[in-house]
Scaffold this active site. Structure first.
Site, PDB file in Angstrom:
ATOM      1  N   ALA A 155      -7.124  57.219  38.519  1.00  0.00           N
ATOM      2  CA  ALA A 155      -7.557  56.161  39.423  1.00  0.00           C
ATOM      3  C   ALA A 155      -7.546  54.842  38.679  1.00  0.00           C
ATOM      4  CB  ALA A 155      -8.951  56.456  39.970  1.00  0.00           C
ATOM      5  N   LEU A 158      -7.019  49.277  41.819  1.00  0.00           N
ATOM      6  CA  LEU A 158      -6.499  49.056  43.170  1.00  0.00           C
ATOM      7  C   LEU A 158      -6.262  50.342  43.955  1.00  0.00           C
ATOM      8  CD1 LEU A 158      -3.922  46.154  42.632  1.00  0.00           C
ATOM      9  CD2 LEU A 158      -6.389  46.054  42.999  1.00  0.00           C
ATOM     10  N   GLY A 159      -6.167  51.476  43.306  1.00  0.00           N
ATOM     11  CA  GLY A 159      -5.878  52.711  44.029  1.00  0.00           C
ATOM     12  C   GLY A 159      -5.944  53.913  43.119  1.00  0.00           C
ATOM     13  N   GLN A 160      -5.454  55.027  43.619  1.00  0.00           N
ATOM     14  CA  GLN A 160      -5.437  56.256  42.829  1.00  0.00           C
ATOM     15  C   GLN A 160      -4.141  57.005  43.078  1.00  0.00           C
ATOM     16  OE1 GLN A 160      -9.086  57.921  44.350  1.00  0.00           O
ATOM     17  NE2 GLN A 160      -8.037  59.220  45.850  1.00  0.00           N
ATOM     18  N   ASP A 309       1.949  43.928  32.489  1.00  0.00           N
ATOM     19  CA  ASP A 309       0.803  44.802  32.238  1.00  0.00           C
ATOM     20  C   ASP A 309       1.229  46.077  31.510  1.00  0.00           C
ATOM     21  OD1 ASP A 309      -1.851  45.563  32.317  1.00  0.00           O
ATOM     22  OD2 ASP A 309      -1.708  46.481  34.292  1.00  0.00           O
TER      23      ASP A 309
END
Length: 642
Positions: A155, A158-160, A309
């Site tokens: 996770a 912003l989401g998983q 990133d």
């Protein structure tokens, strides 16, 4: 295996922002939106400011009482800070992730805790994720996937991600966005933007446009929340690196992808920071780091489209030796002008031309054209001068960027958004590399790439930068050429034939006139010496009475090595080229037709003939027809000298 019946849409899936039609970041639209819903704003203010205030009061008390000096207490507070960011929501997690790459701001104990925000974070309910998939893709999960794990494997803010299998048996990773994410982030951005506007209006010490910085962050976060945009980014990245055999990018499956659901190829690999696991694959971690550095530089300086990133969770070593990139939500672009400007800045840095370096910062958008550069030049010299004493390859990137940050704070710099993301990307990459090799220097690893680009790129501005590097005023610096080619030769992808072509292009360019003249002068000296040696040998064979006055009684001169390859410029060039991997003399022979067609080569031939003719006349009048004693009496130059 999940159930196949269609799940009814729960209330948690409703998105106030999406329902309002706000699919991209628009500050004016957000302001109008919350002006009509003040209760949402007041509630969020209470939810954020109260816990932050309580935490800061607690830290202040610990500091005042001396408890914070205890390592265990400091660790506990750092863990509380990370947990607070998680509790406050995705926008604050994003801030924590950004701070986790800033050791110049955050103490080490807090850095370690914030680093945990980048990989494993609490996920949301699996049933809610399944409902979100069905809501967005418009079909039951069982009709789209042959199998899909209900529990997430990881996770993020912003989401998983869930692991699954498509109907054709393809293993996939399915990323599902947190329900209500847009509203959470939009409201936090709205609050922070208003705080930034107040600071800009009331705090005169702040030169930067904080509102513009928040707007840039908002724009990027909204892009990151759009998984269709991430899918496009992944495919663009894959296309740009399709010829690089060392890079892997997961395929995107569009039939199972939407704004909040992203289905991509499952990639089996290990994190670069897991050294034992990387070595167990039979892979050298140092080699993987070099692949990552080269790929990052290629992204920044060739393609202008880079992964902003590259944290440990987004870079995997694969069993086949490739490096896989994941998560393309945060990407950025650098214009060709900025890319060229960055390379030119490196040239001026290496040459210690700090005046030109300050001008580069104007062209790159860091300084306005109206700014007086005179006080900035010595500041640059102070920052970079001592670091350069150790050589570019040994420069400490973090120390230099920390010192440069101080200069940027004292003078009216405006940091472009792309630069902040570049620094974030490189600092993050260096952090990964340091976990592999504590002595790693990213500038040392990057310089061979800069050298290769400078030697191979046909861009006129970079050709001009190459000439700047190789000449000190009007003097050609062979040592600089040797260093540049030696650095470039460390690159696996060095184009030797292209390098030779660039050397010839340079030799016959307008700026190469000085070098061509050096070659002509050296050949005149060498051929004149050959001729004078032949005349001496012939003179000694003549009867004494037939010898010209200048050759009578002359002692035998030392033998002159007359090989043309001993001409200093030619010899230096061959020494440089000899050490280039893949260089063979036949590569030069292939270029003879091109050399013979060069107009400047014909001009060099005429200059050579003219120089030899002039030398011949001087030899005849001074060294052959004039007796040695007459020369000495007249104070003329010794025989054989010019």
């Amino acid at each position: 295996m999940v159930r196949s019946d269609h799940v009814s849409t729960p209330a948690e899936l409703s998105d106030f922002i999406e329902a309002a039609g706000l699919l991209s970041y628009d500050p004016a639209a957000i302001t109008r939106l919350y002006a009509g819903h003040p209760r949402r704003l007041l509630l969020r203010l209470w939810q954020t400011l109260m816990p932050i205030s309580l935490f800061l009061v607690g830290v202040a008390v610990d500091r005042f009482t001396g408890l914070l000096s205890n390592p265990d207490r400091a660790r506990e507070r750092a863990r509380e800070c990370a947990q607070l960011l998680v509790a406050l929501g995705p926008a604050f997690i994003k801030a924590g992730q950004a701070l986790s790459t800033r050791p110049d701001i955050v103490p080490p104990v807090l850095l370690e805790e914030l680093a945990q925000l980048q990989d494993q974070l609490p996920g949301f309910d699996g049933a809610l994720a399944m409902a979100c998939i069905e809501e967005d893709l418009g079909a039951p999960v069982s009709e789209i996937y042959a199998q899909l794990d209900r529990e997430p494997i990881s996770a993020a803010s912003l989401g998983q991600v869930h692991r699954g299998t498509l109907k054709d048996g393809q293993a996939v990773a399915v990323k599902v966005q947190r329900p209500g994410l847009r509203e959470q982030i939009t409201l936090d951005l709205y609050i922070v933007r208003n705080i930034a506007a107040w600071i800009n209006r009331n705090v005169g010490l702040v030169r930067s446009d904080l509102v513009a910085l928040i707007d840039e962050l908002g724009k990027r976060v909204f892009e990151e929340m759009d998984y269709l945009n991430e899918a496009r980014n992944a495919e663009t990245f894959a296309r740009l690196h399709q010829h690089n055999p060392n890079i892997a990018v997961p395929a995107i499956y569009h039939e199972a992808t939407s704004r909040r659901v992203l289905t991509m190829e499952w990639i089996d690999g290990v994190k670069l920071t897991n050294l034992e696991a990387v070595r167990s694959l039979g892979i050298d971690p140092d080699h993987m780091v070099q692949i990552g550095v080269n790929c990052s530089l290629q992204q920044l300086l060739e393609h202008g489209f880079f992964h902003a990133d590259p944290h440990p969770g987004n870079l995997l070593a694969l069993p086949d030796g490739r490096l896989a990139y994941l998560d393309f939500g945060m990407m950025s672009e650098v214009s060709r002008e900025s890319r060229t400007g960055l390379i030119q800045a490196v040239v001026h840095l290496v040459n210690r031309n700090f005046s030109a370096l300050s001008t580069d910062f104007v062209q790159l958008g860091f300084l306005g054209e109206e700014v007086n550069l005179e006080p900035i030049v010595p500041a640059f010299e102070s920052v970079f001068g001592q670091a350069l004493e150790m050589g570019v390859s040994r420069m400490d990137f973090k120390a230099v960027t920390d010192d440069l940050s101080g200069v940027m704070y004292r003078f009216p710099f405006q940091v472009p958004p792309y630069y902040a993301l570049i620094i974030r990307s490189l600092v993050t990459l260096e952090g990964i590399a340091l976990s592999v090799d504590p002595e790693f220097k990213i500038l040392g690893a990057a310089y061979p790439y800069f050298a290769r680009r400078l030697m191979e790129d046909p861009d006129p501005d970079l050709r001009r930068s190459l000439r700047e590097m190789l000449f000190d005023g009007e003097e050609f610096r062979w040592q600089r050429l040797e260093n540049l080619i030696s650095s470039a030769s460390l690159q696996d992808q060095l184009d030797v034939e292209g390098l030779l072509d660039q050397v010839l292009d340079f030799l016959f360019s307008p700026k190469g006139g000085m070098l061509r003249q050096q070659l002509v002068d050296a050949m005149v000296d060498r051929l004149d010496a050959l001729g004078w040696r032949a005349v001496q040998a012939m003179g000694r064979r003549l009867p004494k009475r037939l010898q010209p006055p200048g050759l009578r009684g002359m002692e035998r001169m030392s033998v002159i090595d007359a090989q043309l390859l001993d001409l200093e410029p030619v010899q230096q060039l061959l020494v440089v080229l000899r050490d280039v991997p893949g260089f063979e003399p036949r590569l030069l022979l292939r270029r003879l037709p091109r050399l013979l067609a060069e107009p400047d080569l014909r001009r060099m031939g005429l200059q050579l003939a003219q120089g030899l003719a002039e030398r011949g006349v001087v030899r005849l009048l001074r060294d052959v027809l004039v007796a040695p004693e007459t020369r000495r009496a007249a104070g003329m130059a010794p025989v054989g000298s010019f």
